[in-house]
Write a protein that holds these residues in place. Structure first.
Motif, short mmCIF file in Angstrom:
data_model
loop_
_atom_site.label_atom_id
_atom_site.label_comp_id
_atom_site.label_asym_id
_atom_site.label_seq_id
_atom_site.Cartn_x
_atom_site.Cartn_y
_atom_site.Cartn_z
N GLY A 291 88.43 -15.99 46.45
CA GLY A 291 88.51 -16.72 45.19
C GLY A 291 89.87 -17.33 44.97
O GLY A 291 90.62 -17.61 45.93
N VAL A 292 90.22 -17.56 43.70
CA VAL A 292 91.44 -18.26 43.34
C VAL A 292 92.67 -17.53 43.89
O VAL A 292 92.82 -16.33 43.72
N GLY A 293 93.51 -18.27 44.58
CA GLY A 293 94.75 -17.72 45.10
C GLY A 293 94.62 -16.89 46.35
O GLY A 293 95.61 -16.35 46.84
N ALA A 294 93.41 -16.78 46.90
CA ALA A 294 93.20 -15.93 48.08
C ALA A 294 93.58 -16.62 49.38
O ALA A 294 93.69 -15.97 50.42
N GLY A 295 93.74 -17.94 49.37
CA GLY A 295 94.03 -18.66 50.60
C GLY A 295 92.92 -18.49 51.61
O GLY A 295 91.75 -18.70 51.30
N ILE A 296 93.26 -18.08 52.83
CA ILE A 296 92.23 -17.86 53.85
C ILE A 296 91.58 -16.49 53.71
O ILE A 296 90.64 -16.17 54.44
N GLY A 297 92.07 -15.68 52.78
CA GLY A 297 91.50 -14.35 52.59
C GLY A 297 90.02 -14.42 52.27
O GLY A 297 89.58 -15.21 51.43
N CYS A 298 89.23 -13.60 52.97
CA CYS A 298 87.78 -13.47 52.77
C CYS A 298 86.99 -14.69 53.23
O CYS A 298 85.79 -14.78 52.98
N THR A 299 87.63 -15.64 53.89
CA THR A 299 86.87 -16.74 54.49
C THR A 299 86.33 -16.29 55.84
O THR A 299 86.75 -15.28 56.41
N ALA A 300 85.37 -17.05 56.36
CA ALA A 300 84.77 -16.73 57.66
C ALA A 300 84.17 -17.99 58.26
O ALA A 300 83.76 -18.91 57.53
N TRP A 301 84.13 -18.05 59.58
CA TRP A 301 83.44 -19.15 60.25
C TRP A 301 82.80 -18.66 61.54
O TRP A 301 83.18 -17.63 62.09
N SER A 302 81.80 -19.40 61.97
CA SER A 302 81.12 -19.04 63.22
C SER A 302 80.62 -20.31 63.89
O SER A 302 80.43 -21.35 63.25
N ALA A 303 80.41 -20.21 65.21
CA ALA A 303 79.89 -21.34 65.99
C ALA A 303 78.97 -20.79 67.07
O ALA A 303 79.13 -19.65 67.53
N MET A 304 78.01 -21.63 67.46
CA MET A 304 76.98 -21.18 68.41
C MET A 304 76.54 -22.33 69.30
O MET A 304 76.49 -23.49 68.88
N LEU A 305 76.21 -21.98 70.55
CA LEU A 305 75.66 -22.94 71.51
C LEU A 305 74.56 -22.23 72.30
O LEU A 305 74.78 -21.16 72.85
N LYS A 306 73.36 -22.85 72.32
CA LYS A 306 72.22 -22.27 73.04
C LYS A 306 71.54 -23.34 73.85
O LYS A 306 71.49 -24.51 73.47
N TYR A 307 70.98 -22.91 74.98
CA TYR A 307 70.09 -23.80 75.74
C TYR A 307 68.86 -23.01 76.13
O TYR A 307 68.96 -21.93 76.72
N ASP A 308 67.68 -23.54 75.79
CA ASP A 308 66.42 -22.85 76.05
C ASP A 308 65.44 -23.76 76.78
O ASP A 308 65.26 -24.92 76.41
N ARG A 309 64.80 -23.18 77.77
CA ARG A 309 63.60 -23.76 78.38
C ARG A 309 62.50 -22.78 78.08
O ARG A 309 62.36 -21.74 78.73
N ARG A 310 61.74 -23.05 76.99
CA ARG A 310 60.79 -22.08 76.48
C ARG A 310 59.82 -21.60 77.55
O ARG A 310 59.33 -22.38 78.36
N ASN A 311 59.57 -20.27 77.49
CA ASN A 311 58.71 -19.59 78.46
C ASN A 311 59.27 -19.68 79.88
O ASN A 311 58.53 -19.52 80.84
#
Length: 382
Positions: free
Chosen positions: A198-218
């Protein structure tokens, strides 16, 4: 049973009877859910070595839930979308996720030919990466037993993007404040404490994520993800090894999870393998936890499946390790209903206090104790 809203059906039927075209036919609202529980028996469920019999709070093969999702066609390949999803304890009827009404998911956004942008309480990219190769997923006895965050990988106040292009899926999330708290004062996910920001926290309590997938179903697929949570007031990092959680109260503290895995189909058999790396970095500590797993599913008949997983957890800094095996047999009584039996066996190192059960706490063995769990249950999808 999935069904569109009663109002939509009445309006569409009336318009059709009068020969009037209606845009309502391009919209849908669906209610859905899973009801899953049974009875669990667990050995060495405390430091005294006592056994435990219970109806689990959290999961059976999949945590119980109900939800509503909607989609409205906006034309040109664009659509407005939303999801509201509640998680609950079937044994007592109480609400999970710290008492939140829609604690599993609550978001709205726009889907397009270029991917989907959504806003609200959502899964991080740790979740979709763990659903294919980690075959037993959030089942009672599986990899999530030694890291309860894995099936609870979600954040508040989140912007998310997902896009799939000819088998390649990319995704990312950013949370401005990953835990808004709850009516019962409990954290966003087990063992995290609270991190409201919240206010004044800066990067405190923030989060990020990233993902990469490749699928050939079945056929086969590979996937990787990276998630970083910044610390903040009230934040913790529980390593689920029986030792006290690590204080994560400074904004510069980091709790990182890295996933890499793959799966392969060989006839009726699906094979999966993966690595989960966790790095907790604070002003005073540097802790690494590595989990390796092998998994398989054999569809003997369309009605009968066998699943199994073996995994190894290593935390050298705290001298805690564990090796576990899990198996599940499921028989489908119908398209939506199955009965199952599952079991798990975990061997702790001398100082380890990991538990084999994801049943909702209260099952931590004494240091170095082995643990055996068994559950009979039923699941119904609607």
């Amino acid at each position: 049973m999935k069904s569109e809203t009663f109002t939509k059906l009445i309006i569409a039927a009336a318009a059709a009877s009068l020969g009037i075209p209606t845009a309502m036919a391009q919209s849908s609202v669906t209610m859905y859910g899973i009801v899953d529980t049974g009875v669990e028996f667990l050995t060495h469920a405390n430091a005294n070595g006592d056994s435990l019999v219970r109806v689990p709070k959290i999961t059976g093969t999949i945590p119980s839930r109900w939800g509503i999702r909607g989609r409205e066609d906006l034309g040109g390949g664009y659509a407005a979308v939303f999801t509201l999803e509640n998680g609950f304890n079937l044994g007592s009827g109480s609400v999970n996720q710290g008492g939140r009404l829609f604690g599993r998911q609550a978001f709205v956004g726009i889907a397009s030919p270029y991917g989907q942008f959504t806003f609200g309480r959502q899964y991080t990219m740790t979740n979709p990466v763990g659903t294919d190769a980690n075959i037993m997923g959030p089942a009672m006895y599986a990899v999530a037993s030694t890291d309860s965050y894995l099936p609870n990988a979600r954040t508040d106040n989140t912007i998310a993007y997902n896009g799939t292009f000819d088998g390649l899926t990319v995704g990312a999330t950013y949370s401005f404040a990953r835990d808004s708290g709850s009516s019962e004062g409990s954290g966003n996910s087990p063992g995290q404490g609270t991190c409201v920001g919240g206010v004044g926290a800066g990067i405190g309590c923030t989060a990020w994520s990233a993902m990469l997938k490749y699928d050939r179903r079945n056929a086969y697929g590979v996937a990787a993800s990276y998630e970083l949570q910044h610390g903040g007031k009230g934040a913790l990092a529980n390593l689920y090894n029986g030792l006290p959680a690590i204080d994560l109260s400074h904004a510069s503290d980091e709790d990182i999870r890295i996933n890499g895995n793959g799966y392969l189909f060989v006839g009726p058999v699906k094979l999966g393998a993966g690595w989960l790396g966790r790095r907790v970095l604070t002003q005073t500590q540097r802790v690494s936890v590595d989990t390796f797993y092998l998994a398989a599913r054999y569809s003997i008949t369309p009605q009968f499946d066998l699943e199994g997983t073996v995994f190894r957890v290593i935390n050298n800094q705290m001298d805690t390790r564990a090796t576990a095996l899990a198996a599940l047999a499921a028989y489908h009584l119908s398209k939506r209903t199955e009965v199952y039996a599952q079991t798990g066996y975990l061997m702790n190192s001398k100082h380890g206090q990991y538990t084999i059960s994801s049943g909702g706490g209260g099952s931590t063995p004494g240091a170095g104790m082995e643990q055996l769990g068994f559950m009979l249950g039923i699941r119904q999808n609607f």
